[in-house]
Design an enzyme around this catalytic site. Structure first.
Site, PDB file in Angstrom:
ATOM      1  N   HIS A 438     -95.906   5.100  -3.191  1.00  0.00           N
ATOM      2  CA  HIS A 438     -96.354   4.977  -1.801  1.00  0.00           C
ATOM      3  C   HIS A 438     -95.196   5.329  -0.889  1.00  0.00           C
ATOM      4  CE1 HIS A 438     -94.141   1.192  -1.170  1.00  0.00           C
ATOM      5  NE2 HIS A 438     -94.542   0.852  -2.378  1.00  0.00           N
ATOM      6  N   SER A 440     -92.827   5.072   2.672  1.00  0.00           N
ATOM      7  CA  SER A 440     -92.254   4.111   3.594  1.00  0.00           C
ATOM      8  C   SER A 440     -91.050   4.786   4.255  1.00  0.00           C
ATOM      9  CB  SER A 440     -91.863   2.829   2.845  1.00  0.00           C
ATOM     10  OG  SER A 440     -91.308   1.881   3.729  1.00  0.00           O
ATOM     11  N   HIS A 580     -72.288 -20.754 -12.169  1.00  0.00           N
ATOM     12  CA  HIS A 580     -73.045 -20.039 -11.131  1.00  0.00           C
ATOM     13  C   HIS A 580     -72.253 -18.808 -10.720  1.00  0.00           C
ATOM     14  CE1 HIS A 580     -70.368 -22.754  -8.868  1.00  0.00           C
ATOM     15  NE2 HIS A 580     -70.382 -21.817  -7.933  1.00  0.00           N
ATOM     16  N   SER A 582     -71.002 -15.545  -8.137  1.00  0.00           N
ATOM     17  CA  SER A 582     -70.649 -15.058  -6.805  1.00  0.00           C
ATOM     18  C   SER A 582     -69.483 -14.089  -6.981  1.00  0.00           C
ATOM     19  CB  SER A 582     -70.291 -16.219  -5.873  1.00  0.00           C
ATOM     20  OG  SER A 582     -70.083 -15.743  -4.559  1.00  0.00           O
TER      21      SER A 582
END
Length: 897
Positions: A438, A440, A580, A582
């Protein structure tokens, strides 16, 4: 406009190069005075008013140019014209070097203009009105009002008191709402409010029962009131290029409606009653979608930003694709391949190239923009097979650290597409290929090389292709559900660290960024291996000087987590565990507060060192080229431009962020055309992207009468909006009293040469016989006409000469014989051609074609206006002669009786 002219019986006269006396005499004879075609029209009016006031006050139709410098003086004399029926004070009679119409100087009207009791037609288009002059509301006979191409934000609350108004045009303004009193214009037939900023319409619009045409296209309307169904006289309703998500079904009941334009909105469904109408146009809408499309899903939130982007359109066009498929190549080098069966029915594809706007195009840290924005419509239409798009772009400077990707906008955010890059041989350019289902918005960026993998519950290993010494080890049981992990690395040289910190003892490893598609921390610690900083090994390591830093997603804070993790060392590597992801950075320094130093270094790594350049064309110094150039590009840019431009050396080096906005302002008696979409409060707006040409060429003038003297001015550069998430101290200017000031460069306008019609010196040495190009039926171009045309040619004379059929040798000879005198070059070229072609009946049409092919549509329009006037006058003379002969014959017959 044609309908309006027929309504008032207006026609343009007196548009040929006659003398002022002849012009005045012929116009006054018909109570018409058309002076807007002359650059000194106001001066002629004032002279006439002084000498023949008794006749001037009888004028009923008056046209003046609001580009005239004597307009303000002239306005004081106009209220004496008590019989005035039509008044045109219109700008747009001149164009700048880019072909844009220059607005007039009119900002208001004197209060006594409300005393025109007979005035029925008023045209104030192409001016600088920010509010509608209050005196207009006191014109009791006004039927036609045009205020298009101004800067109106609102209309007066009592606008409805213009009860006799039948035609009103306010297109190309900045109207945000309409007064409720607009419904009181009971006689209004045509209402044009296109290309404004309207978001809502009052219900009272439904009271315009005599309205036959309503144009609301190019606004920000999300809906329209049901009361529009009361407009029983309406024939044409233009609603295209808005943000409509629904339209009332009651529009289908309008008995006289013959055109309903709903194209390029956010309509996902259209009432069945409207769908069956044969005159409805609905292309460019995401029809049939169950979820909001990329355009419709965020229509309201994106309205303001997309409206600005639309105004920055560079080029646009369209083509049709059928079920057989098609290959398309645009002039800019973009390729499309629609395979057979991609669409079952013929589909019209619209494309636009847009300037990037930092408020809309959000670059991530260390991204570099490599192309402009490409918009493809219709949005949201699902193709049955993938369409291939190939976008040319500039190769990244560090291909081993950065990779090229195509990024697309979903209506809310940008995301990266799977991209294949093909680099051109012996060129700095490459082509980015992607496939989509599609359409855009699309652009090409360079990002840090990204390595990714899927982490299963059994664990896995991920390493960097930029630096294979950087590894991330996921142990078994680290996650229950598989999750995707991405790794990016930014190498930092020891020289950069030492230059920024001014400390030879500071060293750092490559910068590591880790991310994942889950918000849940890992169940077990993940092991990260980083190489030790340059020059540091496990044998000479001083552990007290080693720091592990953790940065947030925006890099605004850097925390020392050395004491929170367990560090292991080998001869070449440091290994630690985290749960975690970062940014992570390994530093080696004697400094204790390393977080602030790391923040400063990180911010400087995202800056570009740039120079500002201001150059003037050698052939026409009033054409000024402004450019913002990264430091490493200054020398090649100046070398490329030195043959055509001269000017000051580049400014002192400054630092700017990718996507930062800045302005250029001219000072000390130099001004620029304000009627530009990129001109804000007298300052020219730029957006700095390191791989795009931050260049604009503009036409500068001196607004004051310099009496032929040179003018020494300057152009200053100022900071604009800083991109989001940039700390204040990183954007602060480090010199000058004004923290927004960047640099100042000198500009010098040369001494003015006498005008050709005031001083015959430029014609000295030229001996031309009287010229009449064309023929009696089509109208002539006289020597005076050619002189007026020559005044506007400027530096385009060579291109025009070649398109007229002159040879390169002739052009070079003309340039050499009249070197250092642009005026004589133009005259020699134009009159040499005219003499050679004076017997050619098609010479005028060839001249018009040459002007168009040379990009001078403004001159072509002027020539066509002169010729059209000649045709009219010839026809009128034939008619008059025929009547006289017929009358003489009748008189003779009566005498014989």
């Amino acid at each position: 406009m044609q309908k309006m002219a027929e309504l008032l019986g207006l026609r343009d006269e007196c548009r040929e190069g006659t003398s002022g006396t002849a012009l005045v005499g012929s116009c006054l004879a018909d109570n018409r005075l058309n002076l807007d075609v002359y650059p000194d029209g106001c001066h002629r009016f004032l002279q006439l008013f002084k000498k023949q006031q008794g006749e001037v006050v009888q004028v009923e139709f008056l046209r003046l140019s609001s580009n005239d410098c004597l307009l303000d003086t002239t306005l004081g004399s106009l209220p004496h014209l008590k019989h005035l029926k039509s008044l045109v004070l219109k700008g747009g009679h001149a164009r700048d070097e880019f072909g844009s119409y220059q607005r007039g100087s009119l900002t208001n009207l004197p209060p006594d203009f409300g005393n025109f009791r007979c005035l029925t037609h008023l045209d104030l288009s192409f001016n600088r009105l920010s509010t509608l002059p209050s005196c207009i509301l006191h014109l009791p006979s006004l039927r036609v009002l045009l205020v298009s191409h101004n800067s109106l934000v609102t209309l007066p609350e009592d606008f409805g008191c213009l009860s006799k108004l039948t035609f009103f045009s306010a297109m190309k303004n900045q109207l945000k709402d309409l007064p409720q009193s607009i419904g009181e214009l009971s006689m209004l037939q045509d209402l044009d409010l296109s290309e404004n900023a309207l978001e809502l319409l009052p219900e009272e619009v439904g009271n315009l029962h005599n309205c036959t045409e309503l144009d609301l296209s190019g606004n920000r309307l999300l809906s329209i009131p049901d009361s529009l169904a009361n407009l029983k006289s309406l024939r044409r309703l233009h609603l295209h290029s808005n943000l409509l998500v629904t339209v009332p079904a009651s529009l289908a009941s309008l008995p006289n409606l013959s055109r309903l334009d709903l194209q390029n909105n956010c309509l996902r469904a259209i009432p069945a009653e409207i769908q069956t109408l044969p005159f409805v146009h609905v292309r460019g809408n995401p029809l049939g979608e169950t979820e909001p499309s990329p355009q419709a899903g965020n229509c309201k939130a994106s309205a303001a930003s997309l409206h600005n982007v639309i105004n920055a359109c560079i080029f646009s066009g369209s083509f049709t694709v059928t079920s057989e498929g098609r290959r398309v190549v645009l002039a800019c080098g973009i390729h499309f391949y629609f395979p057979p069966g991609a669409t079952s029915d013929p589909l019209r594809i619209c494309f636009r190239s847009l300037m990037p706007d930092p408020q809309w195009v959000k670059l991530r840290h260390h991204d570099v923009l490599l192309s402009r924005v490409l918009e493809l419509q219709p949005h949201g239409v699902q193709f049955q097979q993938e369409v291939q798009i190939s976008m040319p772009c500039i190769s990244p400077q560090t291909p081993h650290q950065h990779e090229v990707v195509v990024r697309t906008f979903s209506g809310q955010s940008w995301s990266d597409l799977k991209t294949r890059v093909k680099r051109k041989r012996k060129s700095k350019k490459c082509v980015a290929h992607c496939c989509v289902l599609h359409f855009s918005w699309f652009l090409v960026v360079s990002r840090l090389v990204q390595n990714e993998c899927k982490v299963p519950s059994e664990g896995t290993l991920l390493f960097s292709s930029v630096d294979p010494n950087i590894k991330v080890i996921f142990p078994p049981g680290v996650t229950k559900e598989p999750r995707s992990v991405k790794l990016q690395v930014l190498p930092v040289s020891a020289e950069e660290i030492q230059e920024i910190t001014a400390n030879a003892g500071c060293k750092a490893s490559p910068l590591l960024y880790l991310s994942q598609d889950s918000t849940v921390d890992f169940l077990k610690p993940v092991r990260i291996q980083l190489p030790l900083p340059p020059g540091v090994t496990g044998l000479n390591l001083d552990r007290s000087r080693l720091h592990i830093l953790h940065g947030d997603l925006e890099g605004q804070t850097w925390n020392d987590i050395t004491s929170d993790v367990v560090l292991e060392f080998t001869h070449l590597y440091a290994v630690f565990e985290v749960t975690h992801f970062s940014w992570y950075w390994l530093w080696y320094t004697t400094k204790t507060y390393i977080g602030g130093i790391a923040k400063k270094v990180y911010e400087r790594l995202r800056l570009y060192q740039v120079n500002f350049i201001a150059l003037q064309r050698k052939k026409d110094p009033e054409q000024v080229l402004l450019q913002c150039v990264p430091k490493h590009k200054v020398d090649p840019v100046l070398k490329k431009l030195q043959n055509r431009y001269r000017g000051p050396e580049p400014s002192d080096m400054v630092e700017m962020f990718e996507g930062e906005q800045f302005f250029a302002a001219f000072e000390r008696g130099i001004s620029i055309d304000m009627d530009r979409p990129d001109c804000v409060d007298g300052r020219l707006s730029f957006i700095f992207y390191s791989h795009l040409k931050n260049m604009k060429e503009i036409y500068v003038t001196s607004p004051v009468d310099r009496k032929g003297q040179a003018v020494k001015g300057q152009v200053s550069f100022y900071r604009g909006a800083v991109p989001d998430s940039i700390p204040e101290d990183a954007s602060r200017r480090r010199k000058g009293p004004d923290s927004l000031w960047l640099a100042t460069l000198p500009i010098k306008l040369p001494q003015l040469k006498p005008r050709w019609d005031e001083n015959p010196c430029p014609l000295r040495g030229f001996s031309f016989p009287p010229l009449n190009l064309g023929n009696a039926e089509t109208g002539y171009l006289t020597q005076a006409n050619l002189l007026n045309i020559a005044r506007r040619v400027g530096a385009d004379w060579q291109s025009i000469g070649l398109n007229l059929g002159l040879t390169y040798q002739q052009i070079e000879r003309i340039g050499y014989n009249n070197r250092e005198d642009l005026n004589k070059q133009i005259l020699d070229m134009l009159f040499s051609w005219a003499q050679q072609n004076s017997e050619d009946p098609d010479c005028v049409s060839k001249l018009i074609t040459a002007m168009k092919e040379s990009g001078r549509q403004d001159i072509a329009d002027e020539i066509e206006a002169i010729i059209e006037l000649g045709r009219k006058k010839y026809s009128e003379s034939i008619r008059r002669v025929g009547l006289e002969q017929e009358s003489s014959t009748e008189d003779s017959a009566i005498a014989m009786m």
